[in-house]
Design a protein around this motif. Structure first.
Motif, PDB file in Angstrom:
ATOM      1  N   LYS A   4       0.842  -1.197   0.000  1.00  0.00           N
ATOM      2  CA  LYS A   4       0.000   0.000   0.000  1.00  0.00           C
ATOM      3  C   LYS A   4       0.876   1.245   0.000  1.00  0.00           C
ATOM      4  CE  LYS A   4      -3.713  -2.474   2.355  1.00  0.00           C
ATOM      5  NZ  LYS A   4      -4.574  -2.570   3.559  1.00  0.00           N
ATOM      6  N   ASN A   5       0.832   1.962  -1.127  1.00  0.00           N
ATOM      7  CA  ASN A   5       1.637   3.163  -1.331  1.00  0.00           C
ATOM      8  C   ASN A   5       0.702   4.332  -1.560  1.00  0.00           C
ATOM      9  OD1 ASN A   5       3.792   4.894  -1.862  1.00  0.00           O
ATOM     10  ND2 ASN A   5       3.944   4.267  -4.012  1.00  0.00           N
ATOM     11  N   GLY A   6       0.289   4.967  -0.467  1.00  0.00           N
ATOM     12  CA  GLY A   6      -0.740   5.998  -0.581  1.00  0.00           C
ATOM     13  C   GLY A   6      -2.052   5.376  -1.029  1.00  0.00           C
ATOM     14  N   ASP A   7      -2.616   5.902  -2.109  1.00  0.00           N
ATOM     15  CA  ASP A   7      -3.862   5.345  -2.646  1.00  0.00           C
ATOM     16  C   ASP A   7      -3.625   4.154  -3.559  1.00  0.00           C
ATOM     17  OD1 ASP A   7      -5.360   7.279  -1.320  1.00  0.00           O
ATOM     18  OD2 ASP A   7      -5.218   8.703  -2.990  1.00  0.00           O
ATOM     19  N   GLU A   8      -2.365   3.908  -3.887  1.00  0.00           N
ATOM     20  CA  GLU A   8      -2.021   2.801  -4.778  1.00  0.00           C
ATOM     21  C   GLU A   8      -1.924   1.495  -3.998  1.00  0.00           C
ATOM     22  OE1 GLU A   8       1.467   1.670  -8.048  1.00  0.00           O
ATOM     23  OE2 GLU A   8       1.907   3.058  -6.395  1.00  0.00           O
ATOM     24  N   LYS A   9      -2.480   0.429  -4.554  1.00  0.00           N
ATOM     25  CA  LYS A   9      -2.374  -0.900  -3.965  1.00  0.00           C
ATOM     26  C   LYS A   9      -1.795  -1.854  -5.009  1.00  0.00           C
ATOM     27  CE  LYS A   9      -6.207  -0.317  -0.701  1.00  0.00           C
ATOM     28  NZ  LYS A   9      -7.488  -0.870  -0.200  1.00  0.00           N
ATOM     29  N   ILE A  10      -0.692  -2.498  -4.636  1.00  0.00           N
ATOM     30  CA  ILE A  10      -0.009  -3.390  -5.568  1.00  0.00           C
ATOM     31  C   ILE A  10      -0.141  -4.827  -5.079  1.00  0.00           C
ATOM     32  CG2 ILE A  10       2.172  -3.944  -6.700  1.00  0.00           C
ATOM     33  CD1 ILE A  10       3.087  -1.087  -6.124  1.00  0.00           C
ATOM     34  N   GLU A  11      -0.790  -5.640  -5.867  1.00  0.00           N
ATOM     35  CA  GLU A  11      -0.946  -7.060  -5.536  1.00  0.00           C
ATOM     36  C   GLU A  11       0.373  -7.780  -5.822  1.00  0.00           C
ATOM     37  OE1 GLU A  11      -3.728  -8.460  -4.373  1.00  0.00           O
ATOM     38  OE2 GLU A  11      -5.240  -6.902  -4.727  1.00  0.00           O
ATOM     39  N   THR A  12       0.943  -8.414  -4.804  1.00  0.00           N
ATOM     40  CA  THR A  12       2.226  -9.094  -5.001  1.00  0.00           C
ATOM     41  C   THR A  12       2.064 -10.567  -5.362  1.00  0.00           C
ATOM     42  OG1 THR A  12       2.474  -9.802  -2.694  1.00  0.00           O
ATOM     43  CG2 THR A  12       3.264  -7.579  -3.274  1.00  0.00           C
ATOM     44  N   GLY A  13       0.944 -11.163  -4.955  1.00  0.00           N
ATOM     45  CA  GLY A  13       0.760 -12.596  -5.157  1.00  0.00           C
ATOM     46  C   GLY A  13       1.634 -13.453  -4.260  1.00  0.00           C
ATOM     47  N   ILE A  14       2.216 -12.843  -3.231  1.00  0.00           N
ATOM     48  CA  ILE A  14       3.150 -13.528  -2.350  1.00  0.00           C
ATOM     49  C   ILE A  14       2.589 -13.555  -0.929  1.00  0.00           C
ATOM     50  CG2 ILE A  14       5.510 -13.536  -1.431  1.00  0.00           C
ATOM     51  CD1 ILE A  14       6.324 -11.864  -3.882  1.00  0.00           C
ATOM     52  N   LYS A  15       2.746 -14.691  -0.265  1.00  0.00           N
ATOM     53  CA  LYS A  15       2.234 -14.832   1.102  1.00  0.00           C
ATOM     54  C   LYS A  15       3.204 -14.296   2.145  1.00  0.00           C
ATOM     55  CE  LYS A  15       0.483 -18.314   4.368  1.00  0.00           C
ATOM     56  NZ  LYS A  15       0.208 -19.763   4.561  1.00  0.00           N
ATOM     57  N   LYS A  16       4.514 -14.445   1.871  1.00  0.00           N
ATOM     58  CA  LYS A  16       5.514 -14.047   2.863  1.00  0.00           C
ATOM     59  C   LYS A  16       6.395 -12.925   2.322  1.00  0.00           C
ATOM     60  CE  LYS A  16       5.929 -18.398   5.428  1.00  0.00           C
ATOM     61  NZ  LYS A  16       6.870 -19.413   5.964  1.00  0.00           N
ATOM     62  N   ILE A  17       6.214 -11.747   2.895  1.00  0.00           N
ATOM     63  CA  ILE A  17       7.093 -10.610   2.613  1.00  0.00           C
ATOM     64  C   ILE A  17       7.328  -9.887   3.928  1.00  0.00           C
ATOM     65  CG2 ILE A  17       7.393  -8.416   1.410  1.00  0.00           C
ATOM     66  CD1 ILE A  17       5.538  -9.379  -0.755  1.00  0.00           C
ATOM     67  N   GLY A  18       8.582  -9.637   4.221  1.00  0.00           N
ATOM     68  CA  GLY A  18       8.915  -8.877   5.424  1.00  0.00           C
ATOM     69  C   GLY A  18       8.957  -7.395   5.116  1.00  0.00           C
ATOM     70  N   ALA A  19      10.171  -6.825   5.109  1.00  0.00           N
ATOM     71  CA  ALA A  19      10.319  -5.387   4.876  1.00  0.00           C
ATOM     72  C   ALA A  19      11.468  -5.131   3.920  1.00  0.00           C
ATOM     73  CB  ALA A  19      10.562  -4.664   6.193  1.00  0.00           C
ATOM     74  N   PHE A  20      11.413  -3.951   3.293  1.00  0.00           N
ATOM     75  CA  PHE A  20      12.485  -3.485   2.433  1.00  0.00           C
ATOM     76  C   PHE A  20      12.942  -2.134   2.965  1.00  0.00           C
ATOM     77  CE2 PHE A  20       9.492  -5.991  -0.117  1.00  0.00           C
ATOM     78  CZ  PHE A  20      10.323  -7.071  -0.424  1.00  0.00           C
ATOM     79  N   LEU A  21      14.180  -2.095   3.444  1.00  0.00           N
ATOM     80  CA  LEU A  21      14.722  -0.870   4.020  1.00  0.00           C
ATOM     81  C   LEU A  21      15.732  -0.282   3.046  1.00  0.00           C
ATOM     82  CD1 LEU A  21      15.385  -1.965   7.731  1.00  0.00           C
ATOM     83  CD2 LEU A  21      13.262  -1.153   6.672  1.00  0.00           C
ATOM     84  N   GLY A  22      15.510   0.945   2.635  1.00  0.00           N
ATOM     85  CA  GLY A  22      16.456   1.608   1.751  1.00  0.00           C
ATOM     86  C   GLY A  22      17.777   1.882   2.451  1.00  0.00           C
ATOM     87  N   ASP A  23      18.731   2.379   1.697  1.00  0.00           N
ATOM     88  CA  ASP A  23      20.050   2.667   2.242  1.00  0.00           C
ATOM     89  C   ASP A  23      19.964   3.648   3.411  1.00  0.00           C
ATOM     90  OD1 ASP A  23      21.047   1.124   0.158  1.00  0.00           O
ATOM     91  OD2 ASP A  23      21.508   2.848  -1.117  1.00  0.00           O
ATOM     92  N   ASN A  24      20.767   3.392   4.440  1.00  0.00           N
ATOM     93  CA  ASN A  24      20.911   4.297   5.589  1.00  0.00           C
ATOM     94  C   ASN A  24      19.635   4.493   6.411  1.00  0.00           C
ATOM     95  OD1 ASN A  24      23.781   5.283   5.276  1.00  0.00           O
ATOM     96  ND2 ASN A  24      22.952   5.861   3.274  1.00  0.00           N
ATOM     97  N   VAL A  25      18.746   3.518   6.376  1.00  0.00           N
ATOM     98  CA  VAL A  25      17.539   3.586   7.224  1.00  0.00           C
ATOM     99  C   VAL A  25      17.900   3.189   8.657  1.00  0.00           C
ATOM    100  CG1 VAL A  25      15.337   2.412   7.699  1.00  0.00           C
ATOM    101  CG2 VAL A  25      15.852   3.263   5.404  1.00  0.00           C
ATOM    102  N   GLU A  26      17.306   3.881   9.610  1.00  0.00           N
ATOM    103  CA  GLU A  26      17.474   3.590  11.032  1.00  0.00           C
ATOM    104  C   GLU A  26      16.123   3.201  11.624  1.00  0.00           C
ATOM    105  OE1 GLU A  26      20.029   3.679  13.233  1.00  0.00           O
ATOM    106  OE2 GLU A  26      21.620   4.250  11.832  1.00  0.00           O
ATOM    107  N   VAL A  27      16.052   1.997  12.181  1.00  0.00           N
ATOM    108  CA  VAL A  27      14.820   1.513  12.810  1.00  0.00           C
ATOM    109  C   VAL A  27      15.040   1.477  14.318  1.00  0.00           C
ATOM    110  CG1 VAL A  27      13.191  -0.404  13.011  1.00  0.00           C
ATOM    111  CG2 VAL A  27      14.215   0.152  10.791  1.00  0.00           C
ATOM    112  N   GLY A  28      14.176   2.146  15.076  1.00  0.00           N
ATOM    113  CA  GLY A  28      14.326   2.231  16.522  1.00  0.00           C
ATOM    114  C   GLY A  28      14.042   0.914  17.221  1.00  0.00           C
TER     115      GLY A  28
END
Length: 220
Positions: free
Chosen positions: A153-177
């Motif tokens: 879900k990217n704003g109003d856009e919804k992209i069907e992946t067809g995949i059951k297992k997806i975690g996360a995608f972190l871009g370069d230099n992302v900091e997660v608390g």
């Protein structure tokens, strides 16, 4: 936000650069990781990498603690550190200088160079970009509670992946608390920060600060 691979990652910062060829979005890569590692591993120079068990290649400069568990296929890169009781379940690429910490679990992942998942993290079916860092106890949740296929879900856009297992995608230099949960299909743009104890869904814009749901501010 533009969710393409090139917009999230510097592909020069991973030994797995070629896996992204022909793909537009990062989740398209997940199903290819295991086979890619096996083929890439066969080409790694024997004077740099040791074959430790079936389809497990470890760079001779990497520091793998005796108590760590690594199942193949896996590649542990130059100067990487795999610490006490780390649990690598297979289909994992740990980049140069990356840190996999105490009791951290990996499964079907690509960690770009200098990624740090150093303390009690779970990272599954995910890709973490150059110098991305996950604070202590932060995890990727990779299956929805209703077990349905994941929709990005990217704003109003919804992209069907067809995949059951997806975690996360972190871009370069992302900091997660510390203590944060990245829900299935989360995408965090480059150079963004996630506040500790956050529950993150959907897409976080690049160069922003995620304080809580509905409160995301641009960096100055």
């Amino acid at each position: 936000m533009n969710l393409t691979i090139d917009n999230l990652f510097d592909l020069n910062e991973t030994i797995a650069k070629d896996i992204f060829k022909g793909c537009t979005y990062p989740w398209e890569v997940l199903a290819k990781i295991g086979d890619f590692i096996i083929e890439l591993g066969k080409t790694l120079p024997a004077d740099e990498y040791e074959l430790r068990g079936e389809n497990v290649w470890v760079h001779k400069t990497a520091n793998v603690f005796p108590s760590a568990y690594i199942a193949g296929p896996a590649i542990i890169g130059k100067d990487a550190e795999v610490r006490h009781c780390a649990f690598i379940r297979g289909k994992a690429i740990v980049g140069e200088g990356a840190v996999v910490g105490n009791s951290t679990e990996l499964k079907n992942v690509i960690l770009f160079n200098k990624v740090q998942v150093p303390h009690y993290n779970y990272v599954g079916d995910s890709i973490l970009g150059f110098k991305a860092h996950m604070g202590a106890g932060s995890i990727t949740s990779n299956v929805k509670s209703d077990k349905k296929l994941i929709v990005i879900k990217n704003g109003d856009e919804k992209i069907e992946t067809g995949i059951k297992k997806i975690g996360a995608f972190l871009g370069d230099n992302v900091e997660v608390g510390c203590g944060s949960v990245l829900n299935p299909g989360t995408i965090v743009g480059r150079e963004s920060n996630i506040y500790p104890l956050s529950s993150v869904r959907g897409v976080v814009e690049a160069k922003s600060i995620y304080k809580k749901a509905g409160e995301v501010v641009a960096k100055n």
